[in-house]
Design a protein around this motif. Structure first.
Motif, PDB file in Angstrom:
ATOM      1  N   ALA A  75      -6.344  45.765  31.195  1.00  0.00           N
ATOM      2  CA  ALA A  75      -7.740  45.807  30.211  1.00  0.00           C
ATOM      3  C   ALA A  75      -8.737  46.524  30.876  1.00  0.00           C
ATOM      4  CB  ALA A  75      -8.041  44.201  30.237  1.00  0.00           C
ATOM      5  N   SER A  78     -11.560  45.829  33.868  1.00  0.00           N
ATOM      6  CA  SER A  78     -11.028  44.504  34.502  1.00  0.00           C
ATOM      7  C   SER A  78     -11.294  44.993  36.092  1.00  0.00           C
ATOM      8  CB  SER A  78      -9.581  44.280  34.220  1.00  0.00           C
ATOM      9  OG  SER A  78      -8.840  45.323  34.653  1.00  0.00           O
ATOM     10  N   SER A  79     -11.503  43.963  36.822  1.00  0.00           N
ATOM     11  CA  SER A  79     -11.622  44.221  38.344  1.00  0.00           C
ATOM     12  C   SER A  79     -10.162  43.793  38.857  1.00  0.00           C
ATOM     13  CB  SER A  79     -12.745  43.193  38.712  1.00  0.00           C
ATOM     14  OG  SER A  79     -12.351  41.641  38.733  1.00  0.00           O
ATOM     15  N   THR A  82      -9.614  39.911  39.082  1.00  0.00           N
ATOM     16  CA  THR A  82      -9.070  39.001  38.116  1.00  0.00           C
ATOM     17  C   THR A  82      -7.939  39.595  37.248  1.00  0.00           C
ATOM     18  OG1 THR A  82     -10.535  40.369  36.483  1.00  0.00           O
ATOM     19  CG2 THR A  82     -11.438  38.507  37.415  1.00  0.00           C
ATOM     20  N   GLU A  83      -7.545  40.970  37.626  1.00  0.00           N
ATOM     21  CA  GLU A  83      -6.320  41.414  36.824  1.00  0.00           C
ATOM     22  C   GLU A  83      -5.746  42.624  37.762  1.00  0.00           C
ATOM     23  OE1 GLU A  83      -6.539  41.667  32.664  1.00  0.00           O
ATOM     24  OE2 GLU A  83      -6.410  43.870  32.876  1.00  0.00           O
ATOM     25  N   CYS A 102      -4.094  47.585  40.837  1.00  0.00           N
ATOM     26  CA  CYS A 102      -5.225  47.282  39.713  1.00  0.00           C
ATOM     27  C   CYS A 102      -5.884  48.394  38.984  1.00  0.00           C
ATOM     28  CB  CYS A 102      -6.394  46.401  40.177  1.00  0.00           C
ATOM     29  SG  CYS A 102      -7.072  47.130  41.968  1.00  0.00           S
ATOM     30  N   ASN A 103      -6.672  47.919  38.254  1.00  0.00           N
ATOM     31  CA  ASN A 103      -7.420  49.181  37.217  1.00  0.00           C
ATOM     32  C   ASN A 103      -8.024  50.516  38.119  1.00  0.00           C
ATOM     33  OD1 ASN A 103      -7.773  49.726  34.609  1.00  0.00           O
ATOM     34  ND2 ASN A 103      -9.719  48.963  34.506  1.00  0.00           N
ATOM     35  N   THR A 124      -3.161  38.654  34.295  1.00  0.00           N
ATOM     36  CA  THR A 124      -4.053  39.038  33.692  1.00  0.00           C
ATOM     37  C   THR A 124      -5.378  38.227  33.348  1.00  0.00           C
ATOM     38  OG1 THR A 124      -3.208  38.331  31.652  1.00  0.00           O
ATOM     39  CG2 THR A 124      -2.513  40.648  32.562  1.00  0.00           C
ATOM     40  N   ASN A 125      -6.529  38.879  33.148  1.00  0.00           N
ATOM     41  CA  ASN A 125      -7.897  37.955  32.712  1.00  0.00           C
ATOM     42  C   ASN A 125      -7.679  37.528  31.204  1.00  0.00           C
ATOM     43  OD1 ASN A 125      -8.721  40.215  31.253  1.00  0.00           O
ATOM     44  ND2 ASN A 125      -9.682  41.027  32.885  1.00  0.00           N
ATOM     45  N   ARG A 131      -1.754  44.600  27.533  1.00  0.00           N
ATOM     46  CA  ARG A 131      -1.510  45.461  28.743  1.00  0.00           C
ATOM     47  C   ARG A 131      -0.111  45.847  28.711  1.00  0.00           C
ATOM     48  NH1 ARG A 131      -4.932  41.179  28.128  1.00  0.00           N
ATOM     49  NH2 ARG A 131      -6.667  41.084  29.823  1.00  0.00           N
TER      50      ARG A 131
END
Length: 602
Positions: A75, A78-79, A82-83, A102-103, A124-125, A131
Motif C-alpha cells: 500500500a 505504508s511503513s 505495519t506492512e 517492506c515498502n 498488511t495494514n 497488494r
C-alpha cells in the motif's frame, strides 16, 4: 482469408501467453498462506487490508532453499512496522528471522535458508488497497557450481557474460558479479547483447544492477526481455545479478564495463572501521579543504570528544561513549554517532553544513564498508558493518577463573568439563546466550554429531547451563567418547548476543522449544569452536603417536643427561674390572714361580 489468418494466429497468441505465465503453478494455491512441499514453485499473491498470512516451505530434501521476491507492491506510504514480508529461517514464524521486505526496500530481495525449511509471513495494514506479490522458490545444493557465473572484476575495464552465452542460460541460475575499479572513478556498464524472458515486471528472469558493493540497497535498475541497457555508478563499485527461474531460457547477455574519473572535488580518503570495542572514522584533510571546511571545527555528538589531527582527521572512541546511540532492530545492533561542523560563534554563516552519520552495524557475516556522498560531494553517511569478538574456552572448575591452555585437552571419561563463551566488548549492556552446542569427532562437524544444547535446552543429562552473566555464557557437561573409537571430540556452539535492556529478547528466555520460540528472537548470531578433547587413556596408548612424540620432546633433555651419566658409569666400572683382572693375573704369576721346582742341570 481473414478468418484463416486469425486461425493461424491463435496458436502464436496462446504460445506467447503461455510464455508470459512461464509455466507458473497457481492452481489450488490458497490466497492467504499455504504449506508447500514441491522442489520449486512460483506464487502470484494478491492480498487486501488486514491480512496476516503464512507460507511454509518444507521438504525432506537435505538442500538449501532460495526465495526470490521478484515483484512486490505494498500500500502507498505504508511503513515497515505495519506492512511487510518477514522471512524466517526454519519451519515456523518462531524460527530465527532471516530478513524483511517492506515498502522502502530498495532491492530485489533474494534470501537463502540454512536448512530445508523456510517460512514467510505477509502482514498488511488497514488501508483499502490491493497488494500484489510475485515470489518463487527452489531447492538447490550449495556445492553445485555453475561455470562462468559471477565473480570479482577489478580491472579498469572488462566484460561479463551470462553462463553458456550465446547458448541459453541454465535454469535456477543465480549469479553475482562484483565490479571494483580504481578510487576516484565511476563505472559505466553497457549491455551489447541482452535477451532474457520478456515480462512487464521482470518477474521470471531478470538482471538487477546495484550502485554499490552489495545487493542490499542502491538498485539502479531491473531489466529483462530484449534491450541494450546502460548503467552508471556513483562510485568505483557496482554489483550485477542474474536470476532465472525454471522455464523459457534464452541467449542471456554480453556486457562490457569501463571506468572514468569522477568529476568535481577529490573523493574523500575516508573510512570507518568497527570492532567490539570501538569506532574509528578517518577523514582526509585534503578533501575537507576542497569543500571549504576547517578540520578544527568538526565534532561528535559529544563535543568534548576531540579528533586526533595529523595528515588526517581521526575520531577514535569506544562504542558506548561520545554520545553514541544504540538501536536494536531485532536482526542487528547498530551504534550511531554524528560528526558535524560546529558553529564559529557568528550570527550568520556562509559555510556549507556538513554532517557525517557513522553507523557500526553488528551483523553475522559481513566486512562491508560503504561511503555515501550527496550530489554536491559532501559526505552524508558513512556506514560499516562490524563483528563482535567472541571466544570460547574450557576452565578447570566452576569458578571459571583458570582457563585450560593445553591442546589437546586430555580428560577422564565422565569428568566434568566447564566451558565459557566470552564476549569482548566495551558495551556493558549486552547479554551472551548459548543457543545450541553440538559435538563431533570431526573438526568440520560432519557426521556423526551429538546435541548437547539445542534452542537453549540441555539435550544431554549431564549438561548444566548457568544463568547469563554480563558478557559470559557458561555451561558444563561430562566428558564422553564417540563410538567406533574416534580419538577426538570437538565442540561448536551457536552464540546469540542481545541488548540487555530488551527484556523480551531471546537471551532472556532460556530453554524454549523451536515450536514455541518467540518472534522476537536473536539480535546477533555467531558460533565458536573449541577442541579437540581426548581421553587420558589415549595419551598412554602407544597408538597415539602425536601425544607420545610431544612427551618424547619434553623428556629429551633429561634422557640425554641420564644417558651421559650411565655411559660414564659403565666406562668406569669397565676400567675397574680390567685393572682388577690385570692385578689378579700378576699375583697369580708370582705365586706360581714360588712353588715351581727348579730342574737340575745335571
Amino acid at each position: 482469408m481473414r478468418a484463416l489468418r486469425q486461425l493461424l494466429l491463435l496458436p502464436l497468441v496462446a504460445a506467447l501467453a503461455l510464455a508470459e505465465d512461464n509455466s507458473i503453478e497457481f492452481t489450488g494455491v490458497p490466497r492467504c498462506g499455504a504449506a508447500l512441499h514441491e522442489l520449486h514453485k512460483a506464487l502470484r499473491i494478491e492480498l487486501n487490508a488486514n491480512a496476516n498470512c503464512v507460507w511454509q516451505i518444507q521438504r525432506n530434501a537435505n538442500q538449501t532453499i532460495r526465495l526470490v521476491f521478484s515483484y512486490f507492491k505494498f500500500a502507498p506510504s505504508s511503513s515497515c512496522e505495519t506492512e511487510s514480508i518477514k522471512v524466517y529461517d526454519g519451519p515456523s514464524t518462531y524460527s530465527p528471522l532471516l530478513g524483511q521486505v517492506c515498502n522502502n526496500t530498495d532491492a530485489v530481495p533474494v534470501l537463502q535458508s540454512s536448512s530445508d525449511s523456510l517460512t514467510f509471513l505477509i502482514t498488511t495494514n488497514s488501508v483499502a488497497f490491493t497488494r500484489n506479490f510475485f515470489v518463487f522458490y527452489y531447492f538447490f545444493s550449495p556445492e553445485t557450481k555453475t561455470e562462468n557465473c559471477g565473480g570479482q572484476l577489478t580491472g579498469p575495464s572488462g566484460t561479463l557474460t551470462s553462463p553458456n552465452y550465446p547458448a541459453p542460460y541454465p535454469e535456477f541460475t543465480y549469479c553475482v558479479w562484483h565490479i571494483q575499479t580504481a578510487k576516484n572513478s565511476k563505472i559505466n556498464l553497457q549491455f551489447q547483447d541482452f535477451f532474457l524472458e520478456l515480462d512487464q515486471n521482470c518477474q521470471f528472469d531478470f538482471t538487477a544492477v546495484y550502485d554499490g558493493p552489495t545487493t542490499n540497497t542502491g538498485l539502479l535498475g531491473k531489466v529483462c526481455g530484449r534491450a541494450q541497457p546502460t548503467f552508471e555508478s556513483s562510485s568505483n563499485v557496482m554489483t550485477v545479478v542474474l536470476s532465472t527461474d525454471y522455464a523459457n531460457s534464452y541467449r542471456g547477455f554480453s556486457a562490457q564495463y569501463t571506468s572514468a574519473p569522477l568529476p568535481g572535488p577529490v573523493e574523500p580518503d575516508t573510512f570507518l572501521t568497527c570492532s567490539s570495542d570501538s569506532m574509528k572514522i578517518v577523514l582526509s584533510k585534503s578533501y575537507l579543504a576542497s569543500v571549504g571546511y576547517n578540520e578544527t571545527h568538526l565534532q561528535l555528538n559529544d563535543p568534548s570528544c576531540s579528533p586526533f589531527i595529523t595528515d588526517s582527521v581521526i575520531f577514535s572512541f569506544p562504542l558506548t561513549s561520545c554520545g553514541t546511540t544504540k538501536k536494536d532492530d531485532g536482526q542487528s545492533i547498530t551504534y550511531t554517532n554524528i560528526i558535524s561542523h560546529s558553529a564559529n560563534g557568528n550570527i550568520i554563516t556562509r559555510e556549507k553544513d556538513i554532517q557525517i552519520i557513522a553507523k557500526c552495524k553488528m551483523e553475522n557475516n559481513s566486512t562491508l564498508e560503504v561511503i555515501y556522498i550527496t550530489k554536491n560531494n559532501i559526505i552524508q553517511n558513512t556506514t560499516a558493518v562490524g563483528r563482535y569478538n567472541v571466544s570460547m574456552s574450557f576452565y578447570d572448575s566452576d569458578s571459571f577463573s583458570t582457563p585450560v591452555r593445553q591442546s589437546p585437552y586430555y580428560v577422564d571419561l565422565n569428568q566434568s568439563l566447564f566451558a565459557q563463551v566470552t564476549l569482548h566488548s566495551t558495551d556493558p549492556n549486552l547479554l551472551v546466550f548459548v543457543d545450541t552446542c553440538i559435538a563431533s569427532p570431526q573438526p568440520d562437524f560432519g557426521s556423526p554429531t551429538y546435541d548437547l544444547i539445542r534452542s537453549g535446552c540441555n539435550k544431554d543429562d549431564t549438561v548444566v547451563i548457568y544463568p547469563p552473566l554480563e558478557h559470559y555464557g557458561r555451561f558444563k557437561f561430562n566428558a564422553f567418547r564417540f563410538l567406533r573409537s574416534f580419538p577426538s571430540v570437538y565442540l561448536q556452539c551457536d552464540i546469540l548476543i542481545c541488548d540487555s535492556n530488551n527484556t523480551n529478547s531471546r537471551c532472556t528466555q532460556g530453554c524454549i522449544s523451536r515450536q514455541k520460540r518467540a518472534i522476537s528472537s536473536y539480535t546477533w548470531k555467531t558460533n565458536a569452536v573449541v577442541g579437540p578433547i581426548r581421553l587420558k587413556r589415549d595419551l598412554r596408548s602407544a597408538g597415539h603417536s602425536e601425544s607420545l612424540a610431544k612427551a618424547d620432546v619434553e623428556e629429551t633433555p633429561n634422557l640425554q643427561q641420564y644417558s651421559f651419566y650411565t655411559l660414564s658409569l659403565v666406562v668406569l666400572i669397565s676400567n675397574i674390572i680390567i685393572v682388577a683382572a690385570v692385578i689378579l693375573k700378576y699375583h697369580k704369576c708370582q705365586a706360581g714361580y714360588s712353588y715351581q721346582k727348579i730342574q737340575s742341570s745335571y
